[in-house]
Design an enzyme around this catalytic site. Structure first.
Site, PDB file in Angstrom:
ATOM      1  N   ASN A  38      23.275 -26.595  34.080  1.00 39.91           N
ATOM      2  CA  ASN A  38      22.427 -27.259  35.080  1.00 39.91           C
ATOM      3  C   ASN A  38      23.290 -28.052  36.074  1.00 39.91           C
ATOM      4  O   ASN A  38      23.054 -28.026  37.286  1.00 39.91           O
ATOM      5  CB  ASN A  38      21.444 -28.236  34.420  1.00 39.91           C
ATOM      6  CG  ASN A  38      20.382 -27.557  33.582  1.00 39.91           C
ATOM      7  OD1 ASN A  38      20.175 -26.357  33.677  1.00 39.91           O
ATOM      8  ND2 ASN A  38      19.712 -28.330  32.743  1.00 39.91           N
ATOM      9  N   ARG A 166      20.932 -35.417  21.689  1.00 38.32           N
ATOM     10  CA  ARG A 166      19.858 -34.509  21.308  1.00 38.32           C
ATOM     11  C   ARG A 166      19.516 -34.757  19.849  1.00 38.32           C
ATOM     12  O   ARG A 166      20.259 -34.371  18.941  1.00 38.32           O
ATOM     13  CB  ARG A 166      20.282 -33.037  21.502  1.00 38.32           C
ATOM     14  CG  ARG A 166      20.455 -32.633  22.945  1.00 38.32           C
ATOM     15  CD  ARG A 166      19.117 -32.589  23.685  1.00 38.32           C
ATOM     16  NE  ARG A 166      19.272 -32.201  25.083  1.00 38.32           N
ATOM     17  CZ  ARG A 166      19.394 -33.038  26.101  1.00 38.32           C
ATOM     18  NH1 ARG A 166      19.397 -34.354  25.878  1.00 38.32           N
ATOM     19  NH2 ARG A 166      19.506 -32.592  27.332  1.00 38.32           N
ATOM     20  N   LYS A 229      21.044 -44.284  33.337  1.00 40.13           N
ATOM     21  CA  LYS A 229      19.878 -43.507  33.789  1.00 40.13           C
ATOM     22  C   LYS A 229      18.625 -44.087  33.157  1.00 40.13           C
ATOM     23  O   LYS A 229      18.562 -44.253  31.949  1.00 40.13           O
ATOM     24  CB  LYS A 229      20.025 -42.041  33.357  1.00 40.13           C
ATOM     25  CG  LYS A 229      21.197 -41.325  33.982  1.00 40.13           C
ATOM     26  CD  LYS A 229      21.149 -39.827  33.682  1.00 40.13           C
ATOM     27  CE  LYS A 229      21.725 -39.482  32.333  1.00 40.13           C
ATOM     28  NZ  LYS A 229      21.811 -38.019  32.097  1.00 40.13           N
ATOM     29  N   ALA A 235      17.962 -46.162  38.336  1.00 41.77           N
ATOM     30  CA  ALA A 235      19.299 -46.042  37.760  1.00 41.77           C
ATOM     31  C   ALA A 235      20.184 -47.153  38.288  1.00 41.77           C
ATOM     32  O   ALA A 235      19.866 -47.796  39.292  1.00 41.77           O
ATOM     33  CB  ALA A 235      19.891 -44.682  38.125  1.00 41.77           C
ATOM     34  N   ASP A 261      20.464 -34.058  34.530  1.00 41.16           N
ATOM     35  CA  ASP A 261      21.562 -33.170  34.923  1.00 41.16           C
ATOM     36  C   ASP A 261      21.664 -33.080  36.448  1.00 41.16           C
ATOM     37  O   ASP A 261      22.758 -33.080  37.006  1.00 41.16           O
ATOM     38  CB  ASP A 261      21.355 -31.777  34.325  1.00 41.16           C
ATOM     39  CG  ASP A 261      21.205 -31.839  32.818  1.00 41.16           C
ATOM     40  OD1 ASP A 261      21.844 -32.716  32.192  1.00 41.16           O
ATOM     41  OD2 ASP A 261      20.430 -31.039  32.264  1.00 41.16           O
TER      42      ASP A 261
HETATM   43  P1  ATP Z   1      17.005 -35.126  30.961  1.00 39.37           P
HETATM   44  O1  ATP Z   1      17.856 -35.247  29.731  1.00 39.37           O
HETATM   45  O2  ATP Z   1      15.576 -34.805  30.691  1.00 39.37           O
HETATM   46  O3  ATP Z   1      17.602 -34.237  32.000  1.00 39.37           O
HETATM   47  P2  ATP Z   1      17.747 -37.911  31.317  1.00 39.37           P
HETATM   48  O4  ATP Z   1      17.028 -38.677  30.273  1.00 39.37           O
HETATM   49  O5  ATP Z   1      19.183 -37.617  31.157  1.00 39.37           O
HETATM   50  O6  ATP Z   1      16.952 -36.573  31.646  1.00 39.37           O
HETATM   51  P3  ATP Z   1      16.422 -39.531  33.290  1.00 39.37           P
HETATM   52  O7  ATP Z   1      16.803 -40.954  33.141  1.00 39.37           O
HETATM   53  O8  ATP Z   1      15.110 -39.071  32.798  1.00 39.37           O
HETATM   54  O9  ATP Z   1      17.623 -38.651  32.725  1.00 39.37           O
HETATM   55  O10 ATP Z   1      16.473 -39.147  34.836  1.00 39.37           O
HETATM   56  C1  ATP Z   1      17.650 -39.258  35.599  1.00 39.37           C
HETATM   57  C2  ATP Z   1      17.326 -39.807  36.961  1.00 39.37           C
HETATM   58  O11 ATP Z   1      16.411 -38.928  37.647  1.00 39.37           O
HETATM   59  C3  ATP Z   1      16.652 -41.157  36.931  1.00 39.37           C
HETATM   60  O12 ATP Z   1      17.617 -42.190  36.834  1.00 39.37           O
HETATM   61  C4  ATP Z   1      15.902 -41.145  38.261  1.00 39.37           C
HETATM   62  O13 ATP Z   1      16.773 -41.488  39.322  1.00 39.37           O
HETATM   63  C5  ATP Z   1      15.490 -39.681  38.395  1.00 39.37           C
HETATM   64  N1  ATP Z   1      14.135 -39.535  37.833  1.00 39.37           N
HETATM   65  C6  ATP Z   1      13.783 -39.314  36.536  1.00 39.37           C
HETATM   66  N2  ATP Z   1      12.440 -39.297  36.387  1.00 39.37           N
HETATM   67  C7  ATP Z   1      11.926 -39.496  37.627  1.00 39.37           C
HETATM   68  C8  ATP Z   1      10.589 -39.578  38.160  1.00 39.37           C
HETATM   69  N3  ATP Z   1       9.500 -39.464  37.382  1.00 39.37           N
HETATM   70  N4  ATP Z   1      10.451 -39.778  39.489  1.00 39.37           N
HETATM   71  C9  ATP Z   1      11.513 -39.896  40.305  1.00 39.37           C
HETATM   72  N5  ATP Z   1      12.800 -39.829  39.864  1.00 39.37           N
HETATM   73  C10 ATP Z   1      13.005 -39.637  38.554  1.00 39.37           C
END
Ligand code: ATP
Length: 318
Positions: A38, A166, A229, A235, A261
């Site tokens: 990804n 995971r 994140k 973030a 990702d």
């Molecule tokens: P995954 O493992 O499912 O790919 P993750 O847990 O590593 O995700 P997240 O923190 O869910 O990462 O998302 C990464 C970034 O993407 C967030 O910091 C934010 O900037 C953006 N993001 C995530 N969810 C949303 C949302 N609902 N709306 C807008 N931006 C989002």
């Protein structure tokens, strides 16, 4: 020569329709998943020369992965076709609109047979990105990540690690214990709060003060940048420059998977372009928003020419 290299396992993905439990005869969508591929696609779409190192089986799932990555412009010369094991698979069910359940069929699959000899000559590249998923696959996959990280450090590449815990593969404590020894070769760390706590070898589930303490623990080791994140809450990026926070962009989220990702690809893209941490974070936040507002793990990844699209007020772009 490529600018960035990622390393890990891609899995065939069988995805049920939104808000529809899987049963006999269900319509499904066939694609592939995998955090590192990804990120590779995300970087390629943003215009960077990126290579992917992996193993796939000699089967139609593996061919679909390789052909799609090649079509996205990712250099797949580092993908070994392993005749002795199948390409891994995962099945994703949208059990309800809000509850996504996942089954892995990856034990003993080609990705778990990654071995240190698969790591190519990294000189000439500028950045290596790995995740905490690969070391959980097998002892040889763990050694492969270690080998790549050490070789990258020796060759002067920037080394990026996304903790990406995971829970189906190992506990957060196991992940933290396995990944912490890599930190002396890592420049950039990405994680959610519990992941950063686990990597800093602290109890998970701590409050924001504990998370900041964990970030400081990590910054006292080699990493100079830690990126936190926080899903829809946005973030932040932490380093010698201080703390820079950004809210998430307000978008219609239809699929949370892959946001992290895409976010990482956006941040690393900024780094490769030499922009400052705040601009890296802005690009990351926008790329994460692109990913959550499209179905699929990587299908929504932003192209460079599309950056700025989501910040505009109008909804129809004509
Ligand atoms: P995954 O493992 O499912 O790919 P993750 O847990 O590593 O995700 P997240 O923190 O869910 O990462 O998302 C990464 C970034 O993407 C967030 O910091 C934010 O900037 C953006 N993001 C995530 N969810 C949303 C949302 N609902 N709306 C807008 N931006 C989002």
């Amino acid at each position: 020569a490529v600018d960035a290299i990622t390393l890990g396992e891609s899995l065939g993905l069988v995805m049920g329709e939104p808000a529809t439990p899987l049963r006999a005869g269900s319509s499904v969508r066939f694609s592939f998943a995998g955090a590192e591929s990804n990120v590779a696609i995300g970087l390629a779409r943003l215009g960077h020369a990126v290579g992917f190192v992996s193993r796939v089986g000699d089967d139609f799932v593996g061919r679909m992965v390789v052909e799609t990555l090649r079509g996205e412009g990712v250099d797949v010369s580092g993908v070994v076709v392993d005749e002795a094991a199948p390409t891994a698979l995962m099945v994703r069910q949208h059990r309800t609109a809000d509850a996504l359940t996942v089954l892995y069929y990856r034990d003993g699959a080609a990705g778990s047979r990654l071995q240190p000899g698969d790591v190519p000559d990294l000189s000439g590249a500028r950045l290596l990105h790995v995740t905490g998923i690969t070391p959980a696959l097998s002892a040889s996959a763990m050694r492969t990540v270690e080998t790549a990280v050490r070789a990258a450090r020796a060759a002067g590449l920037v080394v990026s690690l996304d903790v990406n815990h995971r829970a189906l593969l190992w506990s957060a404590q196991e992940a933290g214990a396995a990944l912490a020894p890599l930190l002396d070769a890592v420049d950039l760390v990405f994680g959610g709060d519990d992941e950063l706590l686990a990597l800093a070898r602290r109890d998970i589930g701590g409050d924001v003060g504990d998370v900041h303490a964990a970030v400081d623990d990590l910054l006292r080791q080699r990493p100079s940048v830690v990126v936190r994140k926080r899903g829809a809450d946005g973030a932040s990026v932490h380093g010698a420059f201080g703390v820079i926070e950004r809210p998430a962009l307000a978008v219609t989220a239809v699929d949370p998977v892959g946001a992290g990702d895409a976010f990482v690809a956006g941040f690393l893209s900024g780094l490769l372009d030499g922009v400052d941490p705040a601009a890296c974070l802005d690009r990351a936040v926008e790329c994460g928003a692109f990913a959550v507002s499209v179905h699929g793990d990587w299908e929504g990844a932003a192209r460079r020419s599309e950056l700025g699209l989501l910040a505009r007020a109008e909804r129809v772009h004509r």
